[in-house]
Scaffold this active site. Structure first.
Site, short mmCIF file in Angstrom:
data_model
loop_
_atom_site.label_atom_id
_atom_site.label_comp_id
_atom_site.label_asym_id
_atom_site.label_seq_id
_atom_site.Cartn_x
_atom_site.Cartn_y
_atom_site.Cartn_z
CG ASP A 154 49.57 38.77 32.03
OD1 ASP A 154 49.78 37.58 31.77
OD2 ASP A 154 48.65 39.14 32.78
CG HIS A 162 40.57 40.09 36.14
ND1 HIS A 162 40.34 38.76 36.42
CD2 HIS A 162 41.30 40.09 34.98
CE1 HIS A 162 40.88 38.00 35.49
NE2 HIS A 162 41.48 38.78 34.60
P1 AMP Z 1 43.39 38.11 31.63
O1 AMP Z 1 41.90 38.03 31.88
O2 AMP Z 1 44.16 37.03 32.30
O3 AMP Z 1 43.70 38.26 30.16
O4 AMP Z 1 43.88 39.44 32.33
C1 AMP Z 1 43.29 40.67 32.05
C2 AMP Z 1 44.12 41.76 32.67
O5 AMP Z 1 44.24 41.56 34.08
C3 AMP Z 1 45.57 41.80 32.13
O6 AMP Z 1 45.98 43.15 31.99
C4 AMP Z 1 46.34 41.08 33.20
O7 AMP Z 1 47.70 41.48 33.26
C5 AMP Z 1 45.60 41.56 34.45
N1 AMP Z 1 45.83 40.61 35.55
C6 AMP Z 1 45.65 39.27 35.54
N2 AMP Z 1 46.03 38.74 36.73
C7 AMP Z 1 46.47 39.78 37.49
C8 AMP Z 1 47.00 39.89 38.81
N3 AMP Z 1 47.16 38.82 39.60
N4 AMP Z 1 47.34 41.12 39.26
C9 AMP Z 1 47.18 42.21 38.48
N5 AMP Z 1 46.69 42.17 37.22
C10 AMP Z 1 46.34 40.97 36.73
#
Ligand code: AMP
Length: 288
Positions: free
Chosen positions: A150, A37
């Site tokens: 994702d 994030h």
């Molecule tokens: P989430 O809180 O899991 O819904 O993720 C929020 C955003 O962070 C989304 O756009 C995810 O694709 C991105 N994200 C989550 N994990 C990663 C990671 N390891 N590397 C890059 N972006 C990430």
């Protein structure tokens, strides 16, 4: 750093700043922030002076049998991480302010949301696109940042943005990994004891498929059977899907003749993890 809970107040604030010529970046998240994030936040700051991070565990993207109630939350920790990353605004709304009792409007992207996670989690992407469309209208960003971790979600959001004429540039950010290769995810917190080590089968299979692909292998059954061998060597790993799809349409392919994506979802114990890697053709192959 300001914290907004009320959608109307944030929208009015952003409008007033945009009238003064300010640009805004938005990083939508479900909180329990990690370095993946944070890498989105750093990119966001490169594009615009004002960075909004939304923290909202969106109930409409979880099925009744999924982990909505136990999804990890830590607002105080998130607040500190955002401050340290130079974030200007946290948007932290309540469920009721996003989905009031009489709520009845949903956004649905039809084709690219069908395969992969869309097949395993039938209403998931409708929940994602609905909340992201609402976040776009509330935060009015010029740029919005989504992780390639994702990848299908990124593809679905790009499609929605184009189809619904949102004046927003979608910026993809590469997957941020732990030193041993495990893709960072808020759900990694669920991995207990040996499961953490077993979770490496996702990355190991990605490495194997990329290596074979870069040596010229284009046969999808063969690439997937190699990945499957690695995953089934771990008794705790249960394959939800492993697929190679066209990177634009998200449809299955038999033989790689276009840029593609190796994508997998694997349950380690009760924790479902996803990962992917791009399989991009060489310039010479594309010209053929
Ligand atoms: P989430 O809180 O899991 O819904 O993720 C929020 C955003 O962070 C989304 O756009 C995810 O694709 C991105 N994200 C989550 N994990 C990663 C990671 N390891 N590397 C890059 N972006 C990430």
């Amino acid at each position: 750093m300001q914290i907004f809970n009320n959608p109307q107040e944030l929208q009015q604030y952003v409008l007033s700043q945009k009238r003064k010529g300010q640009l805004f970046s938005l990083v939508p998240t479900m909180g329990f922030l990690h370095k993946g994030h944070i890498s989105l936040m750093h990119q966001a700051k490169v594009y615009a002076n004002n960075v909004i991070v939304s923290i909202f565990v969106n109930p409409t993207q979880f099925a009744p049998n999924e982990d909505l109630d136990k999804y990890p939350r830590d607002f105080e920790g998130d607040e500190k991480k955002c401050k340290d990353a130079g974030v200007d605004i946290i948007f932290y709304p309540s469920n009721e302010s996003i989905y009031p009792a009489d709520y009845q409007t949903f956004v649905n992207v039809e084709k690219v949301s069908q395969n992969l996670c869309g097949a395993s989690r039938p209403h998931h992407f409708q929940g994602v696109t609905t909340v992201v469309a609402k976040l776009f209208n509330i935060c009015l960003p010029d740029y919005a940042f989504f992780g390639e971790k994702d990848f299908q979600q990124l593809t679905v959001i790009k499609r929605m943005t184009k189809d619904l004429n949102f004046p927003i540039e979608i910026i993809p950010v590469p997957t941020f990994r732990e030193d041993d290769g495990l893709a960072m995810s808020s759900r990694n917190k669920y991995l207990k004891g040996k499961e953490r080590e077993d979770a490496l089968v996702l990355y190991k299979s990605i490495k194997r498929v990329s290596e074979l692909f870069s040596r010229g292998e284009r046969n999808v059954s063969l690439l997937l059977s190699e990945a499957q061998k690695i995953i089934s060597s771990t008794p705790l790993a249960y394959i939800d899907y492993i697929k190679i799809v066209d990177i634009e349409t998200m449809n299955d392919v038999d033989f790689i003749t276009k840029d593609s994506l190796f994508a997998l979802a694997v349950k380690i114990g009760s924790t479902r993890l996803i990962d992917n890697c791009k399989l991009l053709l060489t310039k010479g192959e594309k010209d053929v």
